[in-house]
Every structure is written in C-alpha cells, then in structure tokens.
Enzyme design. Structure first.
Site, PDB file in Angstrom:
ATOM      1  N   TRP A  90       0.872  -1.188   0.000  1.00 33.59           N
ATOM      2  CA  TRP A  90       0.000   0.000   0.000  1.00 33.59           C
ATOM      3  C   TRP A  90       0.907   1.236   0.000  1.00 33.59           C
ATOM      4  CZ3 TRP A  90      -5.436  -0.735   0.457  1.00 33.59           C
ATOM      5  CH2 TRP A  90      -6.179   0.447   0.460  1.00 33.59           C
ATOM      6  N   PHE A 132      -1.289  -3.083   7.849  1.00 42.07           N
ATOM      7  CA  PHE A 132      -1.923  -3.903   8.893  1.00 42.07           C
ATOM      8  C   PHE A 132      -1.360  -5.325   8.897  1.00 42.07           C
ATOM      9  CE2 PHE A 132      -5.285  -6.366  10.951  1.00 42.07           C
ATOM     10  CZ  PHE A 132      -5.522  -5.582  12.073  1.00 42.07           C
ATOM     11  N   GLU A 133      -0.923  -5.796   7.726  1.00 40.85           N
ATOM     12  CA  GLU A 133      -0.403  -7.167   7.613  1.00 40.85           C
ATOM     13  C   GLU A 133       1.092  -7.263   7.951  1.00 40.85           C
ATOM     14  OE1 GLU A 133      -2.505  -5.851   5.077  1.00 40.85           O
ATOM     15  OE2 GLU A 133      -4.131  -6.888   6.111  1.00 40.85           O
ATOM     16  N   CYS A 177       3.508   2.650   5.126  1.00 44.34           N
ATOM     17  CA  CYS A 177       3.153   4.068   5.104  1.00 44.34           C
ATOM     18  C   CYS A 177       1.633   4.175   5.222  1.00 44.34           C
ATOM     19  CB  CYS A 177       3.634   4.691   3.799  1.00 44.34           C
ATOM     20  SG  CYS A 177       3.022   6.359   3.572  1.00 44.34           S
ATOM     21  N   VAL A 178       1.177   4.762   6.310  1.00 47.63           N
ATOM     22  CA  VAL A 178      -0.254   4.952   6.509  1.00 47.63           C
ATOM     23  C   VAL A 178      -0.538   6.452   6.414  1.00 47.63           C
ATOM     24  CG1 VAL A 178      -2.247   4.267   7.872  1.00 47.63           C
ATOM     25  CG2 VAL A 178      -0.096   3.062   8.185  1.00 47.63           C
ATOM     26  N   HIS A 231     -10.160   4.892   9.850  1.00 50.49           N
ATOM     27  CA  HIS A 231      -9.389   3.712   9.439  1.00 50.49           C
ATOM     28  C   HIS A 231      -7.911   3.883   9.811  1.00 50.49           C
ATOM     29  CE1 HIS A 231     -10.090   0.066   7.068  1.00 50.49           C
ATOM     30  NE2 HIS A 231      -8.804   0.119   6.816  1.00 50.49           N
ATOM     31  N   PHE A 249      10.137  -0.854  13.789  1.00 45.39           N
ATOM     32  CA  PHE A 249       8.920  -0.166  13.348  1.00 45.39           C
ATOM     33  C   PHE A 249       9.278   0.923  12.324  1.00 45.39           C
ATOM     34  CE2 PHE A 249       5.509   3.036  14.117  1.00 45.39           C
ATOM     35  CZ  PHE A 249       4.423   2.246  13.802  1.00 45.39           C
ATOM     36  N   ARG A 279       9.785  12.082   3.916  1.00 47.81           N
ATOM     37  CA  ARG A 279      10.456  11.132   4.828  1.00 47.81           C
ATOM     38  C   ARG A 279      10.822   9.818   4.131  1.00 47.81           C
ATOM     39  NH1 ARG A 279       7.140  14.564   7.127  1.00 47.81           N
ATOM     40  NH2 ARG A 279       7.476  15.277   9.295  1.00 47.81           N
TER      41      ARG A 279
HETATM   42  C1  DLZ Z   1      -7.409  -0.049   3.840  1.00 47.23           C
HETATM   43  C2  DLZ Z   1      -6.180   0.773   3.958  1.00 47.23           C
HETATM   44  C3  DLZ Z   1      -6.259   2.176   3.949  1.00 47.23           C
HETATM   45  C4  DLZ Z   1      -7.552   2.908   3.832  1.00 47.23           C
HETATM   46  N1  DLZ Z   1      -5.158   2.932   4.019  1.00 47.23           N
HETATM   47  C5  DLZ Z   1      -3.954   2.336   4.132  1.00 47.23           C
HETATM   48  C6  DLZ Z   1      -2.776   3.119   4.208  1.00 47.23           C
HETATM   49  O1  DLZ Z   1      -2.769   4.350   4.161  1.00 47.23           O
HETATM   50  N2  DLZ Z   1      -1.601   2.439   4.337  1.00 47.23           N
HETATM   51  C7  DLZ Z   1      -1.512   1.076   4.392  1.00 47.23           C
HETATM   52  O2  DLZ Z   1      -0.398   0.537   4.522  1.00 47.23           O
HETATM   53  N3  DLZ Z   1      -2.620   0.325   4.297  1.00 47.23           N
HETATM   54  C8  DLZ Z   1      -3.817   0.906   4.156  1.00 47.23           C
HETATM   55  N4  DLZ Z   1      -4.950   0.154   4.060  1.00 47.23           N
HETATM   56  C9  DLZ Z   1      -4.808  -1.323   3.987  1.00 47.23           C
HETATM   57  C10 DLZ Z   1      -4.677  -2.019   5.348  1.00 47.23           C
HETATM   58  O3  DLZ Z   1      -3.369  -1.904   5.875  1.00 47.23           O
HETATM   59  C11 DLZ Z   1      -4.981  -3.521   5.196  1.00 47.23           C
HETATM   60  O4  DLZ Z   1      -4.182  -4.056   4.167  1.00 47.23           O
HETATM   61  C12 DLZ Z   1      -6.444  -3.763   4.842  1.00 47.23           C
HETATM   62  O5  DLZ Z   1      -7.288  -3.146   5.789  1.00 47.23           O
HETATM   63  C13 DLZ Z   1      -6.756  -5.292   4.806  1.00 47.23           C
HETATM   64  O6  DLZ Z   1      -6.521  -5.865   6.074  1.00 47.23           O
END
Ligand code: DLZ
Length: 158
Positions: free
Chosen positions: A29, A64-65, A87-88, A95, A120, A134
């Site tokens: 992601w 998340f994984e 990267c989130v 979420h 991390f 970054r």
């Molecule tokens: C669903 C989701 C969203 C909305 N945003 C991100 C993000 O910014 N960065 C990231 O690494 N993953 C995102 N995901 C996916 C979740 O990490 C995960 O893969 C899904 O919720 C499935 O479990």
C-alpha cells in the site's frame, strides 16, 4: 521544533553488520513511498557491511499485515532482526487510527514474543507530501533510520 532528518546519524556509533542477517517486510500500500523506504533500508544495511544474500525481502498487502508478515519471516528464516516498512496516510475516516494502533501494538508484541528486534519503520502521516519528505526527500529516509536501528539492536543483543 525542527524535525530531525531521518538519514542523519553518527556513523561511528553503528557496529558492523558483516555477520548479521536481516528480514525486511514491505507493505504494498502506497508503494511509491514504501519502495523508497525499502531502497533506503537495503542500501544502509549494505553500507554497514551486510551481505546482499543476508537480506531477505518479502511483501504484504498493507501495513496492517506487516506484523504477521514479520512473524512468518521469523518462523521461516534465521534472521537476526526484521524491519517492517509501511506508510499509513490519514484519510477521511478513522481507518488510519485503527491501522496505526494495530500495527504498532502488534509490532511491540513481536519484539518480546521472539526476543528479537522487529523494527517499526512505518510512516504515519497526514498527507502524501509529508510521507515523500520522509522517504528519501527533504527529511531523509525512514528506511535508513530503521536499518541503523536494526543493526544497533542486533549488536546490543549479541
Ligand atoms: C485499507 C487501507 C487504507 C484505507 N489505508 C492504508 C494506508 O494508508 N496504508 C496502508 O499501509 N494500508 C492501508 N490500508 C490497507 C490495510 O493496511 C490492510 O491491508 C487492509 O485493511 C486489509 O486488512
């Protein structure tokens, strides 16, 4: 307060990584960002003496994984440390909070469960621009910082 450049560190305080083996788990992601983090981490490990064959890279769908991907790596490979890179980016819903909370706590748990460093290396930003800064931009590369932390923690354990 000025933000620290993530690639600035005292090179004299980093032990040799010559005999260390590393796993790197990269989230797909926001791959433009996480791919750059992975490049930074790999090049920093190599710079400090790690051998290319002692760096194993795998990918997971999202941040998340990352902890489970790290756990798979710990179960299947004889690695000294595992670097988790993701990267989130904040969206309109909560979420972001749930992903950040999940990956942070699970990563902390893995460190203690395996008595092994799980680093991390996850950027949690308000927008893409902050993330790019970054990931090899104006504020350095979080991947470099994660690699240096991994080397230091393996040396500390030894
Ligand atoms: C669903 C989701 C969203 C909305 N945003 C991100 C993000 O910014 N960065 C990231 O690494 N993953 C995102 N995901 C996916 C979740 O990490 C995960 O893969 C899904 O919720 C499935 O479990």
């Amino acid at each position: 307060m000025a933000t620290k450049n993530l690639s600035d560190y005292d090179i004299t305080k980093v032990p040799s990584a010559k005999n260390m083996k590393f796993g790197i788990v990269v989230s797909e992601w926001n791959y433009e960002i996480t791919g750059a983090l992975a490049e930074g981490a790999v090049s920093t490990l190599l710079k400090h003496g790690a051998k290319e064959e002692n760096i194993i890279v795998s990918h997971v769908p999202g941040s998340f994984e990352l902890p489970l991907g790290g756990q798979f790596m710990a179960e299947h490979e004889e690695v000294d440390a595992i670097i988790l890179l993701g990267c989130v980016i904040q969206g309109e819903t909560r979420h972001f909070d749930f992903i950040c909370q999940g990956v942070t706590q699970a990563t902390a748990d893995l460190n203690l469960k395996y008595n092994k460093p799980f680093i991390f290396g996850v950027l949690t930003t308000e927008n893409e621009e902050q993330a790019k800064s970054r990931a090899g931009g104006r504020l350095g590369n979080k991947g470099d910082e994660a690699a240096v932390t991994a080397i230091k923690m393996v040396a500390l354990k030894e």
